[in-house]
Write a protein that holds these residues in place. Structure first.
Motif, PDB file in Angstrom:
ATOM      1  N   HIS A 228      32.921  27.318  44.021  1.00  0.00           N
ATOM      2  CA  HIS A 228      31.834  28.285  43.775  1.00  0.00           C
ATOM      3  C   HIS A 228      31.953  29.469  44.735  1.00  0.00           C
ATOM      4  O   HIS A 228      31.720  30.619  44.335  1.00  0.00           O
ATOM      5  N   GLU A 229      32.308  29.200  45.988  1.00  0.00           N
ATOM      6  CA  GLU A 229      32.479  30.297  46.946  1.00  0.00           C
ATOM      7  C   GLU A 229      33.664  31.178  46.566  1.00  0.00           C
ATOM      8  O   GLU A 229      33.578  32.405  46.657  1.00  0.00           O
ATOM      9  N   LEU A 230      34.769  30.573  46.159  1.00  0.00           N
ATOM     10  CA  LEU A 230      35.936  31.351  45.743  1.00  0.00           C
ATOM     11  C   LEU A 230      35.611  32.216  44.532  1.00  0.00           C
ATOM     12  O   LEU A 230      36.102  33.341  44.417  1.00  0.00           O
ATOM     13  N   GLU A 231      34.785  31.682  43.629  1.00  0.00           N
ATOM     14  CA  GLU A 231      34.442  32.430  42.418  1.00  0.00           C
ATOM     15  C   GLU A 231      33.669  33.717  42.727  1.00  0.00           C
ATOM     16  O   GLU A 231      33.666  34.628  41.910  1.00  0.00           O
ATOM     17  N   GLN A 232      33.071  33.805  43.878  1.00  0.00           N
ATOM     18  CA  GLN A 232      32.375  35.033  44.251  1.00  0.00           C
ATOM     19  C   GLN A 232      33.353  36.193  44.407  1.00  0.00           C
ATOM     20  O   GLN A 232      32.941  37.352  44.412  1.00  0.00           O
ATOM     21  N   HIS A 233      34.633  35.882  44.498  1.00  0.00           N
ATOM     22  CA  HIS A 233      35.661  36.906  44.682  1.00  0.00           C
ATOM     23  C   HIS A 233      36.523  37.063  43.432  1.00  0.00           C
ATOM     24  O   HIS A 233      37.590  37.663  43.491  1.00  0.00           O
ATOM     25  N   LEU A 234      36.073  36.497  42.316  1.00  0.00           N
ATOM     26  CA  LEU A 234      36.776  36.590  41.040  1.00  0.00           C
ATOM     27  C   LEU A 234      35.888  37.296  40.023  1.00  0.00           C
ATOM     28  O   LEU A 234      34.661  37.298  40.163  1.00  0.00           O
ATOM     29  N   PRO A 235      36.483  37.863  38.978  1.00  0.00           N
ATOM     30  CA  PRO A 235      35.682  38.584  37.981  1.00  0.00           C
ATOM     31  C   PRO A 235      34.657  37.706  37.262  1.00  0.00           C
ATOM     32  O   PRO A 235      33.548  38.153  36.975  1.00  0.00           O
ATOM     33  N   ALA A 236      35.005  36.476  36.973  1.00  0.00           N
ATOM     34  CA  ALA A 236      34.080  35.574  36.275  1.00  0.00           C
ATOM     35  C   ALA A 236      33.839  34.345  37.143  1.00  0.00           C
ATOM     36  O   ALA A 236      34.743  33.838  37.794  1.00  0.00           O
ATOM     37  N   MET A 237      32.592  33.867  37.149  1.00  0.00           N
ATOM     38  CA  MET A 237      32.214  32.694  37.930  1.00  0.00           C
ATOM     39  C   MET A 237      31.876  31.558  36.964  1.00  0.00           C
ATOM     40  O   MET A 237      30.719  31.181  36.791  1.00  0.00           O
ATOM     41  N   LEU A 238      32.907  30.993  36.334  1.00  0.00           N
ATOM     42  CA  LEU A 238      32.709  30.030  35.251  1.00  0.00           C
ATOM     43  C   LEU A 238      32.035  28.739  35.708  1.00  0.00           C
ATOM     44  O   LEU A 238      31.062  28.289  35.096  1.00  0.00           O
ATOM     45  N   TYR A 239      32.564  28.117  36.759  1.00  0.00           N
ATOM     46  CA  TYR A 239      31.966  26.861  37.229  1.00  0.00           C
ATOM     47  C   TYR A 239      30.566  27.102  37.784  1.00  0.00           C
ATOM     48  O   TYR A 239      29.658  26.293  37.565  1.00  0.00           O
ATOM     49  N   THR A 240      30.388  28.189  38.505  1.00  0.00           N
ATOM     50  CA  THR A 240      29.079  28.519  39.052  1.00  0.00           C
ATOM     51  C   THR A 240      28.073  28.741  37.921  1.00  0.00           C
ATOM     52  O   THR A 240      26.940  28.246  37.985  1.00  0.00           O
ATOM     53  N   HIS A 241      28.479  29.451  36.883  1.00  0.00           N
ATOM     54  CA  HIS A 241      27.593  29.707  35.742  1.00  0.00           C
ATOM     55  C   HIS A 241      27.258  28.403  35.010  1.00  0.00           C
ATOM     56  O   HIS A 241      26.096  28.156  34.659  1.00  0.00           O
ATOM     57  N   GLU A 242      28.269  27.572  34.790  1.00  0.00           N
ATOM     58  CA  GLU A 242      28.036  26.272  34.150  1.00  0.00           C
ATOM     59  C   GLU A 242      27.037  25.449  34.961  1.00  0.00           C
ATOM     60  O   GLU A 242      26.107  24.858  34.400  1.00  0.00           O
ATOM     61  N   TRP A 243      27.201  25.429  36.271  1.00  0.00           N
ATOM     62  CA  TRP A 243      26.312  24.662  37.146  1.00  0.00           C
ATOM     63  C   TRP A 243      24.882  25.204  37.071  1.00  0.00           C
ATOM     64  O   TRP A 243      23.923  24.448  37.084  1.00  0.00           O
ATOM     65  N   ARG A 244      24.765  26.529  36.971  1.00  0.00           N
ATOM     66  CA  ARG A 244      23.448  27.148  36.821  1.00  0.00           C
ATOM     67  C   ARG A 244      22.811  26.741  35.485  1.00  0.00           C
ATOM     68  O   ARG A 244      21.614  26.468  35.418  1.00  0.00           O
TER      69      ARG A 244
ATOM     70  N   ASP B 267      48.720  43.751  49.679  1.00  0.00           N
ATOM     71  CA  ASP B 267      48.263  44.231  48.372  1.00  0.00           C
ATOM     72  C   ASP B 267      48.060  43.085  47.383  1.00  0.00           C
ATOM     73  O   ASP B 267      47.419  43.265  46.358  1.00  0.00           O
ATOM     74  N   SER B 268      48.601  41.923  47.678  1.00  0.00           N
ATOM     75  CA  SER B 268      48.501  40.793  46.746  1.00  0.00           C
ATOM     76  C   SER B 268      47.310  39.884  47.056  1.00  0.00           C
ATOM     77  O   SER B 268      47.285  38.732  46.628  1.00  0.00           O
ATOM     78  N   PHE B 269      46.308  40.383  47.757  1.00  0.00           N
ATOM     79  CA  PHE B 269      45.154  39.571  48.143  1.00  0.00           C
ATOM     80  C   PHE B 269      44.494  38.923  46.929  1.00  0.00           C
ATOM     81  O   PHE B 269      44.280  37.711  46.909  1.00  0.00           O
ATOM     82  N   GLU B 270      44.171  39.718  45.903  1.00  0.00           N
ATOM     83  CA  GLU B 270      43.489  39.179  44.715  1.00  0.00           C
ATOM     84  C   GLU B 270      44.342  38.139  44.003  1.00  0.00           C
ATOM     85  O   GLU B 270      43.838  37.100  43.576  1.00  0.00           O
ATOM     86  N   GLU B 271      45.654  38.422  43.866  1.00  0.00           N
ATOM     87  CA  GLU B 271      46.547  37.462  43.198  1.00  0.00           C
ATOM     88  C   GLU B 271      46.634  36.160  43.990  1.00  0.00           C
ATOM     89  O   GLU B 271      46.648  35.076  43.417  1.00  0.00           O
ATOM     90  N   THR B 272      46.673  36.281  45.313  1.00  0.00           N
ATOM     91  CA  THR B 272      46.748  35.087  46.161  1.00  0.00           C
ATOM     92  C   THR B 272      45.465  34.270  46.042  1.00  0.00           C
ATOM     93  O   THR B 272      45.513  33.041  45.928  1.00  0.00           O
ATOM     94  N   VAL B 273      44.311  34.946  46.059  1.00  0.00           N
ATOM     95  CA  VAL B 273      43.033  34.239  45.910  1.00  0.00           C
ATOM     96  C   VAL B 273      42.993  33.529  44.559  1.00  0.00           C
ATOM     97  O   VAL B 273      42.596  32.357  44.474  1.00  0.00           O
ATOM     98  N   LEU B 274      43.415  34.204  43.500  1.00  0.00           N
ATOM     99  CA  LEU B 274      43.426  33.596  42.170  1.00  0.00           C
ATOM    100  C   LEU B 274      44.345  32.378  42.129  1.00  0.00           C
ATOM    101  O   LEU B 274      43.987  31.336  41.573  1.00  0.00           O
ATOM    102  N   GLU B 275      45.517  32.478  42.726  1.00  0.00           N
ATOM    103  CA  GLU B 275      46.467  31.361  42.733  1.00  0.00           C
ATOM    104  C   GLU B 275      45.908  30.187  43.536  1.00  0.00           C
ATOM    105  O   GLU B 275      46.020  29.031  43.115  1.00  0.00           O
ATOM    106  N   GLN B 276      45.295  30.469  44.685  1.00  0.00           N
ATOM    107  CA  GLN B 276      44.681  29.402  45.470  1.00  0.00           C
ATOM    108  C   GLN B 276      43.517  28.779  44.713  1.00  0.00           C
ATOM    109  O   GLN B 276      43.309  27.558  44.774  1.00  0.00           O
ATOM    110  N   TYR B 277      42.766  29.583  43.990  1.00  0.00           N
ATOM    111  CA  TYR B 277      41.661  29.081  43.177  1.00  0.00           C
ATOM    112  C   TYR B 277      42.187  28.095  42.130  1.00  0.00           C
ATOM    113  O   TYR B 277      41.652  26.994  41.973  1.00  0.00           O
ATOM    114  N   LYS B 278      43.252  28.465  41.441  1.00  0.00           N
ATOM    115  CA  LYS B 278      43.840  27.592  40.423  1.00  0.00           C
ATOM    116  C   LYS B 278      44.296  26.270  41.034  1.00  0.00           C
ATOM    117  O   LYS B 278      44.049  25.196  40.472  1.00  0.00           O
ATOM    118  N   LEU B 279      44.958  26.350  42.177  1.00  0.00           N
ATOM    119  CA  LEU B 279      45.426  25.135  42.850  1.00  0.00           C
ATOM    120  C   LEU B 279      44.258  24.259  43.286  1.00  0.00           C
ATOM    121  O   LEU B 279      44.311  23.030  43.179  1.00  0.00           O
TER     122      LEU B 279
END
Length: 168
Positions: free
Chosen positions: A107-123, A19-31
């Motif tokens: 950028h790939e990880l951001e596809q699984h997050l609510p906001a894609m900040l780095y991807t948007h900045e790059w665009r 059940d903690s998939f999203e939290e784990t992805v977010l934590e790995q994204y931060k790291l």
């Protein structure tokens, strides 16, 4: 899920994890974002060191040329400076290449997050091709090239001076 050369980005899916998939992805994204920042910090630290070394070699060249007789060993200073400059350029390129891969993964990880900040900045900066944006790394790579040109000029001046001494 997003495939990458050599394998998938995700080893598990939301259904096969917990059940903690999203939290784990977010934590790995931060790291992972932090690890990309660390690459940039290492680049700055190595550039600072190599800049200091280059400046010291230029100062040594100035000291030896004004206080010592011209001799073959004096050519070692600009040769060493040229080698340091080439090494510096390669280190900057290596850090740039590593960060390019890291930000691709971000950028790939951001596809699984609510906001894609780095991807948007790059665009917004058109993938680094915008006239309004110039990569710091692209600008920074000119510094070791300038030192390389300076050291090669010193080497040529010493070679010409040495030839004149040899002829006379």
């Amino acid at each position: 899920m997003a495939d990458r050369p050599g394998g998938a980005l995700f080893h598990y899916t939301k259904e096969t994890y917990s059940d903690s998939f999203e939290e784990t992805v977010l934590e790995q994204y931060k790291l992972y974002v932090k690890s990309a920042e660390n690459v940039s910090a290492r680049r700055v630290a190595s550039s600072r060191y190599l800049l200091t070394l280059n400046v010291a070699l230029v100062a040594l060249y100035g000291y030896q040329s004004s206080n010592l007789d011209s001799d073959w060993w004096m050519m070692l200073v600009p040769v060493l400076g040229a080698l340091v400059s080439v090494l510096w350029y390669r280190i900057i390129k290596s850090h740039k290449d590593l960060n390019a891969v890291k930000f691709g993964i971000i950028h790939e990880l951001e596809q699984h997050l609510p906001a894609m900040l780095y991807t948007h900045e790059w665009r917004l900066i058109e993938g680094g091709r915008s006239r309004l944006y110039r990569s710091v790394t692209d600008i920074e790579r000119w510094i070791p090239l300038a030192f390389l040109a300076l050291h090669l000029t010193f080497f040529a001046a010493l070679a010409v001076d040495g030839l004149q001494d040899y002829i006379t």
